[in-house]
Write a protein that holds these residues in place. Structure first.
Motif: not given
Length: 160
Positions: A11, A13, A20-23, A26-28, A30, A54
């Motif tokens: 996903v 940012c 580009q971060v894993e949903n 980890r994304f939260q 980040h 998010t």
């Protein structure tokens, strides 16, 4: 164009489009870190979408996002469920009582029942082969309790 294998769960940012971060979790995590850096350097404010925490959008774009948010569908289905016929629509209206009949018919009158003494666990334990503990007692009280317990358990074993 198909996404390469292993990259389908990434996903972008909302604060920095290069990230580009894993949903998922980890994304939260980040987002929390990236928000701190973004707020230090930028004056434009990002607001949180009411349908998905998010989704962070610029304040002027709020109305457009609220209309086209993909997570809005779940909320709309909850607020206004889809009905399959006119009869089910009338059945779900506010004028009709929504309690099933088997719940409303009550033949039991618990007020007229005979009174039963309340369960006393200490009394039950005194009469049965159950080991009790002596928490919060002084040493002398603890010693007397253990002696009484030894005698009590011995008497119960003799009866059986």
């Amino acid at each position: 164009m198909a996404t390469p294998r292993g990259y389908e769960n990434l996903v972008e940012c909302p604060y920095n489009h290069i990230h580009q971060v894993e949903n998922g979790r980890r994304f939260q995590t980040h987002l929390i870190r990236c928000r701190r850096e973004y707020e230090k350097s930028n004056a434009t404010k990002k607001i949180c979408c009411p349908f998905n925490s998010t989704h962070l959008i610029n304040e002027p774009e709020r109305g457009l996002h609220m209309e086209s948010c993909p997570d809005r569908v779940a909320v709309d289905k909850f607020v206004a469920p889809i009905v399959d016929s006119v009869e089910s629509l009338h059945r779900h209206s506010g004028a009709v009582k929504m309690v099933p009949e088997y719940l409303t018919v009550d033949e039991d009158d618990w007020d007229n029942d005979q009174s039963v003494p309340a369960y006393n666990p200490q009394k039950y334990c005194e009469k049965n082969n159950i080991i009790r503990s002596c928490n919060g007692m002084q040493p002398a009280q603890r010693k007397a309790f253990r002696q009484n317990e030894h005698l009590r358990l011995g008497n119960i074993r003799e009866k059986k």
